[in-house]
Scaffold this motif. Sequence first.
Motif, PDB file in Angstrom:
ATOM      1  N   LEU B  10      60.578  -8.492  14.157  1.00 40.03           N
ATOM      2  CA  LEU B  10      60.291  -8.614  12.860  1.00 40.03           C
ATOM      3  C   LEU B  10      60.630 -10.022  12.253  1.00 40.03           C
ATOM      4  CD1 LEU B  10      59.407  -6.596  10.429  1.00 40.03           C
ATOM      5  CD2 LEU B  10      61.823  -5.986  10.348  1.00 40.03           C
ATOM      6  N   VAL B  12      60.769 -11.255   8.307  1.00 39.38           N
ATOM      7  CA  VAL B  12      60.330 -10.960   6.734  1.00 39.38           C
ATOM      8  C   VAL B  12      60.574 -12.087   6.037  1.00 39.38           C
ATOM      9  CG1 VAL B  12      61.035  -8.585   6.792  1.00 39.38           C
ATOM     10  CG2 VAL B  12      62.900 -10.314   6.369  1.00 39.38           C
ATOM     11  N   GLU B  13      59.690 -12.312   4.908  1.00 38.96           N
ATOM     12  CA  GLU B  13      59.808 -13.235   4.022  1.00 38.96           C
ATOM     13  C   GLU B  13      61.020 -13.230   3.093  1.00 38.96           C
ATOM     14  OE1 GLU B  13      56.332 -14.402   1.972  1.00 38.96           O
ATOM     15  OE2 GLU B  13      55.209 -13.998   3.738  1.00 38.96           O
ATOM     16  N   ARG B  19      62.906 -15.263   7.646  1.00 33.40           N
ATOM     17  CA  ARG B  19      64.269 -14.704   8.304  1.00 33.40           C
ATOM     18  C   ARG B  19      63.790 -13.658   9.274  1.00 33.40           C
ATOM     19  NH1 ARG B  19      68.103 -10.886   7.567  1.00 33.40           N
ATOM     20  NH2 ARG B  19      67.048  -9.690   5.970  1.00 33.40           N
ATOM     21  N   VAL B  21      64.598 -10.757  11.492  1.00 31.82           N
ATOM     22  CA  VAL B  21      65.289  -9.733  11.577  1.00 31.82           C
ATOM     23  C   VAL B  21      65.681  -9.270  13.275  1.00 31.82           C
ATOM     24  CG1 VAL B  21      65.796  -7.156  10.930  1.00 31.82           C
ATOM     25  CG2 VAL B  21      64.557  -9.125   9.351  1.00 31.82           C
ATOM     26  N   THR B  46      67.256  -2.098  12.997  1.00 34.14           N
ATOM     27  CA  THR B  46      65.877  -2.389  12.993  1.00 34.14           C
ATOM     28  C   THR B  46      65.089  -1.914  14.271  1.00 34.14           C
ATOM     29  OG1 THR B  46      66.281  -4.236  11.539  1.00 34.14           O
ATOM     30  CG2 THR B  46      64.265  -4.172  12.808  1.00 34.14           C
ATOM     31  N   ARG B  49      64.963   1.708  14.155  1.00 34.34           N
ATOM     32  CA  ARG B  49      63.976   2.282  13.519  1.00 34.34           C
ATOM     33  C   ARG B  49      62.452   1.898  13.758  1.00 34.34           C
ATOM     34  NH1 ARG B  49      66.098   2.646   7.414  1.00 34.34           N
ATOM     35  NH2 ARG B  49      68.391   3.440   8.125  1.00 34.34           N
ATOM     36  N   ASN B  52      60.602   5.172  15.583  1.00 32.71           N
ATOM     37  CA  ASN B  52      59.742   6.145  15.039  1.00 32.71           C
ATOM     38  C   ASN B  52      58.755   5.550  13.621  1.00 32.71           C
ATOM     39  OD1 ASN B  52      61.322   5.944  12.833  1.00 32.71           O
ATOM     40  ND2 ASN B  52      61.483   8.001  12.586  1.00 32.71           N
ATOM     41  N   GLY B  53      58.538   4.093  13.718  1.00 27.62           N
ATOM     42  CA  GLY B  53      57.719   3.846  12.695  1.00 27.62           C
ATOM     43  C   GLY B  53      58.375   3.484  11.306  1.00 27.62           C
ATOM     44  N   LEU B  54      59.589   3.753  11.283  1.00 31.24           N
ATOM     45  CA  LEU B  54      60.457   3.384   9.826  1.00 31.24           C
ATOM     46  C   LEU B  54      60.162   1.853   9.535  1.00 31.24           C
ATOM     47  CD1 LEU B  54      63.315   5.733   9.700  1.00 31.24           C
ATOM     48  CD2 LEU B  54      61.405   5.618   8.014  1.00 31.24           C
ATOM     49  N   VAL B  55      60.120   1.280  10.602  1.00 32.95           N
ATOM     50  CA  VAL B  55      59.833  -0.356  10.490  1.00 32.95           C
ATOM     51  C   VAL B  55      58.924  -0.506  11.261  1.00 32.95           C
ATOM     52  CG1 VAL B  55      61.026  -2.603  11.117  1.00 32.95           C
ATOM     53  CG2 VAL B  55      62.261  -0.789   9.836  1.00 32.95           C
ATOM     54  N   VAL B  56      57.900  -1.263  11.130  1.00 34.84           N
ATOM     55  CA  VAL B  56      56.869  -1.693  11.801  1.00 34.84           C
ATOM     56  C   VAL B  56      56.970  -3.081  12.158  1.00 34.84           C
ATOM     57  CG1 VAL B  56      54.260  -1.865  11.868  1.00 34.84           C
ATOM     58  CG2 VAL B  56      55.341   0.062  10.506  1.00 34.84           C
ATOM     59  N   ALA B  70      52.961   1.961  14.951  1.00 36.61           N
ATOM     60  CA  ALA B  70      52.191   1.453  13.726  1.00 36.61           C
ATOM     61  C   ALA B  70      50.851   1.962  13.700  1.00 36.61           C
ATOM     62  CB  ALA B  70      51.857  -0.028  13.963  1.00 36.61           C
ATOM     63  N   PHE B  82      64.915  11.611  13.712  1.00 36.09           N
ATOM     64  CA  PHE B  82      65.640  10.546  13.530  1.00 36.09           C
ATOM     65  C   PHE B  82      66.930  11.030  12.312  1.00 36.09           C
ATOM     66  CE2 PHE B  82      67.358   6.491  11.752  1.00 36.09           C
ATOM     67  CZ  PHE B  82      66.602   5.274  12.362  1.00 36.09           C
ATOM     68  N   PHE B  84      69.943   9.697  10.285  1.00 34.96           N
ATOM     69  CA  PHE B  84      70.731   8.854   9.565  1.00 34.96           C
ATOM     70  C   PHE B  84      72.277   8.824   9.380  1.00 34.96           C
ATOM     71  CE2 PHE B  84      66.349   9.134   8.233  1.00 34.96           C
ATOM     72  CZ  PHE B  84      65.816   7.893   7.929  1.00 34.96           C
TER      73      PHE B  84
END
Lengths: 204, 230, 207
Positions: B10, B12-13, B19, B21, B46, B49, B52-56, B70, B82, B84
């Motif tokens: 992953l 990210v902008e 950056r 991750v 990350t 996550r 289970n698709g919380l983060v793609v 995804a 999941f 938390f």
Amino acid sequence: MSNPLLVGVYQPGTSVLHRLPVGAKLGGLAVLSLTIVLVRDARAAVAFLALALALAVLGRVGLRMLARTTRAVLLVAVIAGALQWWVSGPAKAVETLLDLISLALAAIAVSATTPVNAILDALVRWISPLRRVGVDPDRVALTIGLAIQALPGTVALALETRDAARARGLGRHPRAYLTPFVIRVVARAHETGDALHARGVADD
Amino acid sequence: MPIHFDAAGLTVEAPDGERVVLEPTTAALVEQRIGVIGANGSGKSTLARMINGLVVPSTGRVRVDGYDVARHGREVRRRVGFCFTDPAAQLVMPTCVEDVELSLRRTVKDARARHERALAVLADHGLSEHADVSVHALSGGQKQLLALAGVLAVEPAVLVADEPTTLLDLANTRRVADLLFGLDQQLVLVTHDLELARRCDRVLVVADAAVRYDGPADAAVDHYLASVTA
Amino acid sequence: MTMAETADSTQDSTAADAPARRHRTTTTDIALIAAFAALISACAYIGGIPVGGGQVAITLQTFGVMLAGALLGPWRGFLAVALYLALGAAGLPVFSEHSSGLGTFSSASAGYLWSFPVAALLTGLLVKYVAGSHRTSALAVFACAVPGMVLNHLAGVVGMKLFFDISWPTAFTYDAPFWLGDVIKILVVALVAAEVHRAFPQLLRRR
């Protein structure tokens, strides 16, 4: 629901007003309020006040609640009335004063006899026809529930962040506690959103 | 249930450029209990996550039981529960039984059956007497147990737990840990508690956005300890 | 990783799940709408904050309403404020000075209340589409919040004209004393919103 924040002004009871359906009460209140605002007549104002008082008695609204409600509008109503007297004469002043009190009393008669949940449930029922245009009543109900759930926690968060700012000697800068407060609210909402998502709430 | 990371990463902008991750990661997670340890912000959350698709992932893909998370999020979430860190954020309904019912909404359509099922789930977790109690009235440990009950109610095949004991005291940490390690489900446990990590079959050490060590629990924990003290 | 990125990916994955459905609210949207309805309630419930060395206290209700628009954008902002009004209408003590219930909707200040959702919507629209990437600048957010505030005051004036049955100029005189306080409030909204947008750059990402 022992938290004062979650109780509101509802007073349990079995009066006619308590037993009337929510829709009838809210509809009736809307019609009455509009009539009071639109009908400009001193004699009618007296009749409206009598009607509003009768409603309050019918709903067994406690004297303390009535006094509190009246006191809240009285200040505004008296100032407005005094100005009216000066501009348009006594009849107009009395009418404005009575109208404002009638509006408040009619509203408290409904609020005091209708539980918070009954109104919110009715709200969700009324929007179900909107299902056809993509509004999901279950989601609306979930959002309402989430907001009520979040109320005590959010107040606590606000006070906690304010105390933290004061402890650092930043109490005089509203921004110094408002920004962290809002950031924590947004972060908490994202966590909740993730949790709902993980539990498949968006999947049905 | 096999969990496959195929060069999943992953990026990210950020305001100051891109950056990373999590660097592209490849791994096949098939063991019964898998621990993930590492510093705060290292990317282990990350990684968890993504399961289970919380983060793609922005590159590569993650598959659970053959399903690309995804593309088939719904199927994946049905299989992966999941949990938390902060139970307060995941308990969303006013009373305990209602919160469990929320989880069961998809699987048990009949309201009465759902209520019965929710009560049974609470009983399984020793929370029967709290069924109609406000979730605010529970202790931190009870809240986390309730959150777990809500997640486990739909009987997922995998449970991903992201630092489930970080906010708990010692006694409650033990209760939650005993529950987690007593499960039939496959467990992916992100934790700072190295004692818990040592109870896993396999541990991934994440640092600076990449898996730096992957192996048996004791060796991995020792590696992590050495990297911190070095 | 930050919360904002999590939310962002949440939205992406939901979009991927249901490509055929249009504009589905994500669970993060639901949580944000609920959270801001609670935030506005908390602002109104806690009461005023001291400004100018503590001589004047301003209530935070308007602050919360305008902030919801500036941070959540037009439709989520509108819904958050509408939900807040619904909670108050249902009888929770979430309006200023702990007043609650239906009375507030038929009081002399009802015009202000009724226009809150639209003020949030207008502010959200401007912040999202006019300020755009400049929303991290307090000045830009402030400029975007002014029209919403003006709208709110105009509605307030209409309300007072109706309820008191007075002339327009008189109604404007009643409204005038609140201008200074509200300008300060949206100034604080702008400062806070700009900082929160810096912390959560994805909050108002255009989809």
